[in-house]
Design a protein around this motif. Structure first.
Motif, PDB file in Angstrom:
ATOM      1  N   ASP A 189       0.837  -1.201   0.000  1.00 47.24           N
ATOM      2  CA  ASP A 189       0.000   0.000   0.000  1.00 47.24           C
ATOM      3  C   ASP A 189       0.876   1.256   0.000  1.00 47.24           C
ATOM      4  N   PHE A 190       1.931   1.216   0.769  1.00 46.10           N
ATOM      5  CA  PHE A 190       2.877   2.341   0.791  1.00 46.10           C
ATOM      6  C   PHE A 190       3.545   2.499  -0.576  1.00 46.10           C
ATOM      7  N   GLY A 191       3.823   1.378  -1.246  1.00 44.49           N
ATOM      8  CA  GLY A 191       4.380   1.434  -2.600  1.00 44.49           C
ATOM      9  C   GLY A 191       3.442   2.138  -3.562  1.00 44.49           C
ATOM     10  N   LEU A 192       2.135   1.835  -3.462  1.00 47.51           N
ATOM     11  CA  LEU A 192       1.155   2.527  -4.304  1.00 47.51           C
ATOM     12  C   LEU A 192       1.127   4.018  -4.003  1.00 47.51           C
ATOM     13  N   HIS A 193       1.264   4.366  -2.716  1.00 45.66           N
ATOM     14  CA  HIS A 193       1.308   5.782  -2.330  1.00 45.66           C
ATOM     15  C   HIS A 193       2.501   6.489  -2.972  1.00 45.66           C
ATOM     16  N   LEU A 194       3.655   5.834  -2.986  1.00 47.90           N
ATOM     17  CA  LEU A 194       4.850   6.452  -3.570  1.00 47.90           C
ATOM     18  C   LEU A 194       4.721   6.567  -5.090  1.00 47.90           C
ATOM     19  N   ILE A 195       4.134   5.558  -5.728  1.00 50.66           N
ATOM     20  CA  ILE A 195       3.911   5.642  -7.178  1.00 50.66           C
ATOM     21  C   ILE A 195       2.940   6.771  -7.493  1.00 50.66           C
ATOM     22  N   ASP A 196       1.927   6.938  -6.646  1.00 44.77           N
ATOM     23  CA  ASP A 196       0.973   8.039  -6.832  1.00 44.77           C
ATOM     24  C   ASP A 196       1.699   9.390  -6.730  1.00 44.77           C
ATOM     25  N   ASN A 197       2.663   9.485  -5.823  1.00 46.36           N
ATOM     26  CA  ASN A 197       3.460  10.718  -5.703  1.00 46.36           C
ATOM     27  C   ASN A 197       4.290  10.966  -6.965  1.00 46.36           C
ATOM     28  N   ILE A 198       4.877   9.900  -7.508  1.00 47.21           N
ATOM     29  CA  ILE A 198       5.676  10.038  -8.736  1.00 47.21           C
ATOM     30  C   ILE A 198       4.795  10.519  -9.876  1.00 47.21           C
ATOM     31  N   LEU A 199       3.614   9.935  -9.986  1.00 46.11           N
ATOM     32  CA  LEU A 199       2.669  10.372 -11.017  1.00 46.11           C
ATOM     33  C   LEU A 199       2.269  11.830 -10.799  1.00 46.11           C
ATOM     34  N   GLY A 200       2.161  12.221  -9.535  1.00 47.56           N
ATOM     35  CA  GLY A 200       1.785  13.599  -9.216  1.00 47.56           C
ATOM     36  C   GLY A 200       2.779  14.617  -9.720  1.00 47.56           C
TER      37      GLY A 200
END
Length: 579
Positions: free
Chosen positions: A123-134
């Motif tokens: 879940d934390f990995g998805l959060h970090l990928i979401d930040n990269i996309l941001g």
């Protein structure tokens, strides 16, 4: 060879293989890829990357996961989402989430989360990928089939953009600022003091740092960044006037924030496709409504050159070139005899003559110091091909998968043969047939991940090459030496050059032993070759090419054959110069 369309099935794939396979002796040769005999010509085309196929992203991640895990894989996965439109991104995530999140259990432990389960790590990995996309203006919400983070990680990591700016070590930034300040000349120090005063006293001024090539504008920017970060001040590199006015509820320019711009109007102006002289000039910053509010700070000492009498003379000559002085009635300027050659092989030898002695592969720093510049892409491509042939190592060849995109003007998909599409070379796309060698220099053609230094124009060294992913090291800039993955992506020309829309799936890179003069802006080089068999054609090109050098004796210029004069074209728009 007679054309056969995709509806012909295996015959079409046979023809496609015949167009790219060298010296096949049998049908089995055509169906053999990397030592494996494929069941059909279609399968062979897929394995060679000649067709668009979603299985490519699986191979890309598999190859990358053998080399790296963790952060680099997260950035690669985000790049695939942004640029490759995989049909089933959730399936890719579930298959590779363990590798993508390999480092996160330890990272969470360091952040105080000492007891976390596997699902929380993912879940934390998805959060970090979401930040990269941001960072690119997107989020996981733009990809409906992708899972989203369930937990609120805001307590663990605050706003990542602000955190990035506030996370600098103040003590080390102070030390770096003092080191930069010790080497400043008087002009840089004056500009530094003026800007810092505006920031610390909240004066909200607009500044324009004006200086010709080599005057240390970038050095000044870096010094300012270190000094302001040492005080915990957030630095915005890109901003909009009205956005900051709204955010800060202040009618002043940029909401009352101090803003620093910079440049040299002797260099190349903004590109306006097929634009007239007036249109190009009107696109420059001087014609902006902001210009009259700017305070101009000048840098006049050339920091790129040494301070010998020879270099002082060269510096003045560069200013004359940039200002369009001594141009004859044909728009030409005289070149120094010692810089001139009429032989392309001599040009290459003078810049890259020792490449075979640099080891295999050459050290990355070698390519930071050497480059050949040309005004036109066709000369750049031919020069790159010649130098690659002279470089030690085995040649690697990648073929693109080309197709047409239907639109209102062009709806037929199969009446242009693939081999004809491969001959099209739009300036914004990679070559259909990409040739490279381990250790060769490459230039990135798209903004894949600016936060990690992967921007249009970034120079890189090829470390490892796989069928669907390249591992590279960045050379130059703040991210020098950092490694990253480059996947194949589907690209389209940035401007409409043809009566159809070409889609090319290929690695978004080109060789950069040689590069266009436009791409060379901002570079400092020890050895500069300038290919001028085709003369410059726009404002500032000759000045930019000549001013890349750190020493006048290390410039070699290729012009027309002996018997012609030793002059070349120089295009200068006097109306944009400040002095």
């Amino acid at each position: 060879m007679i054309y056969i369309g995709p509806t012909a099935g295996e015959k079409f794939y046979l023809r496609t293989l015949l167009m790219v396979t060298r010296g096949p002796k049998s049908f089995d040769d055509l169906r053999t890829v990397d030592g494996t005999l494929c069941k059909s010509f279609h399968e062979a085309c897929l394995k060679r990357g000649l067709l668009e196929d979603d299985g490519e992203w699986l191979i890309c991640l598999q190859d990358a996961a053998e080399i790296q895990t963790g952060s680099q894989l997260r950035h690669l996965f985000a790049t695939l989402l942004l640029f490759c439109a995989p049909a089933e991104p959730k399936k890719l995530w579930l298959q590779f989430q363990e590798k993508i999140c390999d480092d996160l259990h330890h990272k969470l432990y360091e952040l105080g989360r000492t007891s976390v389960g596997e699902n929380e790590v993912y879940d934390f990995g998805l959060h970090l990928i979401d930040n990269i996309l941001g960072d690119s203006g997107h989020s996981l919400s733009d990809f409906p089939s992708m899972p989203h983070p369930i937990y609120d990680w805001s307590d663990t990591i605050n706003n990542h953009l602000i955190s990035q700016q506030l996370n600098y070590d103040h003590q080390s930034e102070t030390i770096m600022a003092h080191q930069f300040m010790k080497s400043m000349n008087s002009g840089q120090q004056h500009a530094f003091d003026k800007i810092c005063q505006s920031v610390f006293c909240k004066e909200g001024k607009l500044f324009f740092i004006y200086g010709f090539g080599g005057c240390g504008k970038t050095y000044l920017y870096e010094a300012l960044c270190h000094a302001l970060r040492a005080e915990g001040i957030i630095i915005c590199f890109e901003a909009l006037d009205r956005t900051f006015q709204d955010l800060r509820n202040c009618p002043k320019r940029f909401g009352g924030l101090t803003m620093v711009f910079g440049g040299d109007f002797q260099q190349i102006l903004p590109v306006v496709p097929s634009g007239s002289r007036a249109e190009i000039v009107n696109a420059s910053l001087q014609k902006s409504s902001l210009w009259n509010d700017m305070q101009i700070l000048k840098l006049e000492e050339n920091m790129r050159l040494r301070h010998s009498p020879e270099d002082t003379s060269f510096s003045q000559w560069l200013l004359d070139i940039g200002h369009g002085r001594d141009i004859d009635g044909n728009g030409k300027v005289q070149l120094p005899q010692h810089m001139i050659t009429h032989d392309e092989n001599e040009l290459i030898l003078s810049i890259y003559g020792d490449i075979a002695n640099q080891g295999l592969p050459p050290p990355p720093e070698y390519f930071l110091d050497h480059a050949i510049l040309a005004p036109r892409n066709v000369d750049v491509q031919q020069t790159n091909a010649k130098i690659l042939a002279n470089m030690p190592g085995d040649e690697i060849v990648y073929h693109s998968a080309d197709s047409l995109e239907s639109d209102d003007l062009y709806k037929r998909q199969d009446d242009i043969p693939d081999d004809v599409l491969r001959e099209f070379v739009p300036s914004s796309l990679p070559l259909s047939e990409l040739k490279m060698k381990i250790g060769c220099p490459l230039m990135l053609l798209r903004n894949l991940d600016p936060k990690k230094g992967l921007c249009n124009g970034t120079r890189m060294i090829l470390r490892r090459a796989y069928p669907r992913v390249l591992e590279i090291s960045i050379i130059g800039g703040d991210h020098h030496g950092e490694q990253a993955f480059i996947p194949r992506i589907t690209l389209k020309p940035s401007s409409r050059q043809y009566p159809f829309v070409l889609r090319r799936r290929q690695f978004p890179v080109r060789l950069c032993f040689a590069m266009t003069i436009n791409k060379a802006q901002g570079q400092s080089l020890k050895y500069v070759g300038i290919h001028l068999l085709s003369p410059v054609f726009c404002h500032g090109q000759l000045y930019v090419a000549l001013s890349r050098a750190t020493c006048s004796s290390n410039i070699k210029i290729l012009i027309l054959l002996p018997g012609s004069d030793t002059k070349t074209m120089n295009v200068v728009y006097q109306e944009v110069l400040l002095d």
